[in-house]
Design a protein around this motif. Structure first.
Motif, mmCIF file in Angstrom:
data_model
loop_
_atom_site.group_PDB
_atom_site.id
_atom_site.type_symbol
_atom_site.label_atom_id
_atom_site.label_comp_id
_atom_site.label_asym_id
_atom_site.label_seq_id
_atom_site.Cartn_x
_atom_site.Cartn_y
_atom_site.Cartn_z
ATOM 1 N N LEU A 155 -3.039 7.819 0.692
ATOM 2 C CA LEU A 155 -1.802 7.544 -0.017
ATOM 3 C C LEU A 155 -0.731 8.445 -0.273
ATOM 4 O O LEU A 155 -0.957 9.807 0.296
ATOM 5 C CB LEU A 155 -2.401 7.225 -1.642
ATOM 6 C CG LEU A 155 -3.413 6.139 -1.965
ATOM 7 C CD1 LEU A 155 -3.943 6.471 -3.233
ATOM 8 C CD2 LEU A 155 -2.459 4.951 -1.925
ATOM 9 N N GLU A 156 0.649 8.293 -0.677
ATOM 10 C CA GLU A 156 1.506 8.998 -0.719
ATOM 11 C C GLU A 156 1.103 10.149 -1.655
ATOM 12 O O GLU A 156 0.218 9.957 -2.544
ATOM 13 C CB GLU A 156 2.772 8.245 -1.398
ATOM 14 C CG GLU A 156 3.483 7.215 -0.504
ATOM 15 C CD GLU A 156 4.294 6.557 -1.245
ATOM 16 O OE1 GLU A 156 4.526 6.635 -2.535
ATOM 17 O OE2 GLU A 156 5.144 5.672 -0.601
ATOM 18 N N PRO A 157 1.721 11.378 -1.423
ATOM 19 C CA PRO A 157 1.101 12.462 -2.397
ATOM 20 C C PRO A 157 1.234 12.149 -3.683
ATOM 21 O O PRO A 157 0.297 12.738 -4.583
ATOM 22 C CB PRO A 157 1.950 13.675 -1.801
ATOM 23 C CG PRO A 157 2.473 13.314 -0.317
ATOM 24 C CD PRO A 157 2.496 11.762 -0.389
ATOM 25 N N LYS A 158 2.373 11.649 -4.326
ATOM 26 C CA LYS A 158 2.633 11.572 -5.685
ATOM 27 C C LYS A 158 1.519 10.681 -6.179
ATOM 28 O O LYS A 158 0.803 10.796 -7.369
ATOM 29 C CB LYS A 158 3.862 10.917 -5.759
ATOM 30 C CG LYS A 158 4.150 11.122 -7.365
ATOM 31 C CD LYS A 158 5.673 10.315 -7.627
ATOM 32 C CE LYS A 158 6.612 11.395 -6.856
ATOM 33 N NZ LYS A 158 8.034 10.830 -7.306
ATOM 34 N N PHE A 205 0.868 -1.123 -0.033
ATOM 35 C CA PHE A 205 0.082 -0.102 -0.095
ATOM 36 C C PHE A 205 0.872 1.290 -0.072
ATOM 37 O O PHE A 205 1.534 1.345 0.873
ATOM 38 C CB PHE A 205 -0.855 0.097 1.165
ATOM 39 C CG PHE A 205 -1.807 0.915 1.159
ATOM 40 C CD1 PHE A 205 -2.989 1.062 0.355
ATOM 41 C CD2 PHE A 205 -1.695 2.336 1.990
ATOM 42 C CE1 PHE A 205 -4.052 2.174 0.403
ATOM 43 C CE2 PHE A 205 -2.723 3.369 1.956
ATOM 44 C CZ PHE A 205 -3.970 3.158 0.987
ATOM 45 N N ARG A 206 0.697 2.106 -0.990
ATOM 46 C CA ARG A 206 1.457 3.267 -1.049
ATOM 47 C C ARG A 206 1.011 4.589 -0.198
ATOM 48 O O ARG A 206 0.595 5.394 -0.703
ATOM 49 C CB ARG A 206 1.491 3.764 -2.539
ATOM 50 C CG ARG A 206 1.841 2.699 -3.541
ATOM 51 C CD ARG A 206 3.402 2.396 -3.553
ATOM 52 N NE ARG A 206 4.166 3.399 -3.833
ATOM 53 C CZ ARG A 206 5.448 3.652 -4.027
ATOM 54 N NH1 ARG A 206 6.253 2.700 -3.669
ATOM 55 N NH2 ARG A 206 6.080 4.769 -4.491
ATOM 56 N N HIS A 246 -5.645 2.309 6.095
ATOM 57 C CA HIS A 246 -6.266 1.595 5.096
ATOM 58 C C HIS A 246 -7.043 0.236 5.797
ATOM 59 O O HIS A 246 -7.950 -0.309 5.357
ATOM 60 C CB HIS A 246 -5.190 1.097 4.073
ATOM 61 C CG HIS A 246 -5.937 0.242 2.957
ATOM 62 N ND1 HIS A 246 -6.765 0.427 2.129
ATOM 63 C CD2 HIS A 246 -5.479 -1.208 2.556
ATOM 64 C CE1 HIS A 246 -7.294 -0.410 1.322
ATOM 65 N NE2 HIS A 246 -6.329 -1.545 1.518
ATOM 66 N N ILE A 247 -5.926 -0.288 6.682
ATOM 67 C CA ILE A 247 -6.730 -1.443 7.401
ATOM 68 C C ILE A 247 -8.136 -1.028 7.887
ATOM 69 O O ILE A 247 -9.117 -1.752 8.121
ATOM 70 C CB ILE A 247 -5.903 -2.189 8.523
ATOM 71 C CG1 ILE A 247 -4.734 -2.839 7.502
ATOM 72 C CG2 ILE A 247 -6.666 -3.221 9.306
ATOM 73 C CD1 ILE A 247 -3.586 -3.412 8.354
ATOM 74 N N ILE A 248 -8.087 0.068 8.720
ATOM 75 C CA ILE A 248 -9.084 0.452 9.480
ATOM 76 C C ILE A 248 -10.507 0.756 8.527
ATOM 77 O O ILE A 248 -11.446 0.297 8.785
ATOM 78 C CB ILE A 248 -8.674 1.937 10.130
ATOM 79 C CG1 ILE A 248 -7.718 1.712 11.341
ATOM 80 C CG2 ILE A 248 -10.193 2.640 10.780
ATOM 81 C CD1 ILE A 248 -7.280 2.952 11.846
#
Length: 595
Positions: free
Chosen positions: A548-551, A464-465, A474-476
């Protein structure tokens, strides 16, 4: 004594009042075995349910030992037993386990010894001792009827109501059941009322109540019934009933019932004198004013100490939860399905891992140079962003939708699929809150296993990025969307009458999650504002995408037109879905839905 005075049960049909039970007047003494007979649709089962309190009487009153049940409350669950026509036991359990569960749910015992003694006594009374280890699914029709009786006798009811317990049985099994009911009525003054369509073995009953269109046409000794209806054979009674209106039969009976009731009293006296009927001693008279306060208090407390008490919430909860897990693991088909879903669904998601990882690796910063090189670099980056955004957004939404499908499979049939058994156990004293709590505890285990395995397994192959804490976030959201859809489908299951209705509605609900989420195609503003609050998939997808990561987040935004909500809004909305589903389940379990 059970007494009915002008009891009626009325329903609305085409805007008019229709009496399914019409001014029934009967008296039934202790230790009495009575059959309720009549042609189909005459009100036999309706009358039995009215006596049981399942149908509130529209007029008249019912009395139990002189107590007006209409004004002073229904019978205590331990005082009454109701044996329906349908099976009240789970197929994967054994006879002994079924009776044990019924005892634990209905009777508060002091220790295991008392529990075992009560179970053994009931099994012996109903002739089930030799098949105590046999599973319910392999029992014959007669054995299942005996099991239904055993599960009611665990609380020693003083009033036992049986609804068509001999229907569908062969003549030998039918006689055995009638004989068993006869014997049960001779113990401790128990009243046994049996609804039957059959006119066989009537000699085993103390009295016969014949109904015609909800009215009493006859109530007297079995050997006097043919004489009253002026027929030579009992089988001619039903055709004879059709020769006159129910109103005329009722009027005729009210005029001629005296001699027949006198005959009933004589038969009862002979039975007691011969030792064929053993009645418990009459309760002590109420103390007079001269009795001291101590004796008066002791007299008041004596019945309470002997009264069977219903187990508490925690005892019922643990019994139900233990039984649910036992049924789950013995249902090989259900276990295989859960394992297949648990293993296969995450594998389906990881089929897209290579493209996603490869596309993410192609992302790069634009380099400074001439205009042509700069333009070409921007085009490459934009193309990579589109591919990355599509892959990542699709993988997240795929996880969310699959977990929603798991949730539907978890709970759509959980309550509706065992509606008849639940309603029967609730009638016997089961607390709806204990039942619902056991379902929540069982389903919570499934939700945890499915959501955590989905997140961890997929992350091993397609990490997961997310930024700091992105994977945990994400798990939550995966837990919340699974929990929310499980709770909503449980609420649907509790509100629907049949498992088919609940399953169909739950599948439709899951089916609309993807198109209405806006993750694939943006919805019109007018539609989006109305549907979005109800679409769990959107909130779980939006919350995971926001971590997610900004990019990568920017890459997703290049391919979706749907706006993303804040993490807090997603958490609160999914929490609201869980709460709404549980409230609906609570309402459904408390509502009377006896068929």
């Amino acid at each position: 004594m059970l007494e009915l005075k002008d009891v009626c049960f009325t329903i609305k049909k085409d805007g008019e009042d229709v009496n399914l039970v019409d001014k029934v007047n009967i008296q039934i003494p202790r230790g009495h075995f009575m059959a309720i007979v009549g042609p189909s649709g005459c009100g036999k089962t309706t009358l039995l349910k009215t006596i049981a309190g399942l149908n509130p009487e529209s007029a008249g009153a019912l009395y139990w030992d002189g107590r007006n049940l209409s004004e002073e409350g229904d019978l205590d669950p331990s005082e009454i037993g109701y044996v329906p026509q349908f099976s009240v036991a789970y197929d994967p359990l054994t006879v002994d386990e079924s009776v044990e569960a019924a005892t634990r749910l209905r009777v508060k015992t002091r220790d295991m010894e008392e529990l075992d003694q009560r179970i053994d006594r009931v099994l012996e009374e109903t002739g089930l001792t030799t098949i105590a280890d046999r599973h319910v699914k392999v029992l014959s029709g007669g054995q299942k009827r005996r099991l239904g009786l055993a599960m009611e006798l665990v609380s020693d009811p003083k009033l036992l109501l049986c609804d068509e317990v001999t229907s569908g049985l062969d003549p030998r099994s039918e006689r055995e059941i009638v004989r068993l009911l006869h014997d049960l009525s001779r113990r401790e003054g128990r009243i046994v009322l049996s609804v039957t369509h059959s006119l066989a073995h009537l000699e085993l009953y103390d009295s016969i109540l014949v109904l015609h269109e909800g009215r009493v046409a006859y109530h007297g000794p079995p050997d006097q019934m043919n004489h009253y209806f002026s027929v030579h054979d009992t089988e001619e009674v039903y055709p004879k009933l059709a020769s006159q209106t129910s109103d005329r039969w009722q009027s005729s009976w009210m005029k001629h019932r005296g001699p027949y009731y006198t005959k009933l009293d004589r038969n009862r006296t002979k039975l007691v004198d011969s030792g064929g009927l053993h009645l418990p001693a009459d309760p002590e008279p109420v103390p007079t004013q001269e009795v001291t306060d101590e004796k008066e208090q002791a007299a008041k407390e004596k019945p309470e100490s002997e009264k069977i008490r219903t187990p508490g919430f925690f005892a019922q909860f643990t019994t139900l939860l233990s039984r649910r897990w036992r049924i789950f693991f013995r249902d090989r088909g259900q276990v295989f399905l859960q394992l297949a879903i648990l293993l296969c669904f995450p594998v389906l998601v990881t089929l897209f891992k290579d493209n996603a990882l490869g596309q993410i690796a192609n992302l790069s910063e634009t380099r400074l140079g001439n205009v042509m090189q700069d333009f070409q670099e921007q085009q490459v980056v934009r193309q990579d962003q589109v591919r990355v955004g599509s892959a990542v957004s699709g993988i997240v939404m795929f996880q969310v939708i699959l977990l929603a499908l798991m949730a539907s499979n978890n709970s759509a049939r959980e309550i509706a699929g065992e509606r008849s058994i639940f309603e029967k156990e609730k009638f016997g004293g089961l607390r709806p809150t204990a039942y619902l709590a056991s379902k929540i505890a069982f389903l919570a285990c499934l939700v945890l296993a499915q959501s955590l395995w989905m997140a961890v397994f997929v992350n091993l192959f397609a990490p997961f990025r997310g930024g700091a804490g992105g994977f945990e976030s994400h798990i939550i959201f995966l837990l919340l969307v699974n929990g929310g859809m499980t709770a909503i489908c449980l609420g649907i299951s509790a509100l629907m009458r049949t498992a088919e209705q609940a399953s169909l509605l739950s599948i439709y609900l899951v089916g609309f999650q993807l198109p209405l989420s806006g993750a694939v195609l943006a919805l019109p503003d007018s539609v989006e504002g109305f549907t979005r609050p109800f679409i769990s998939a959107y909130w779980a997808w939006s919350g995971s995408i926001g971590a997610l990561e900004p990019k990568v987040l920017e890459a997703v935004k290049t391919v979706v037109d749907t706006s993303l909500s804040t993490r807090e809004a997603c958490l609160y909305t999914l929490g609201f879905h869980i709460a709404a589903g549980l409230i609906a389940a609570w309402v459904g379990t408390r509502r009377h839905q006896w068929d």
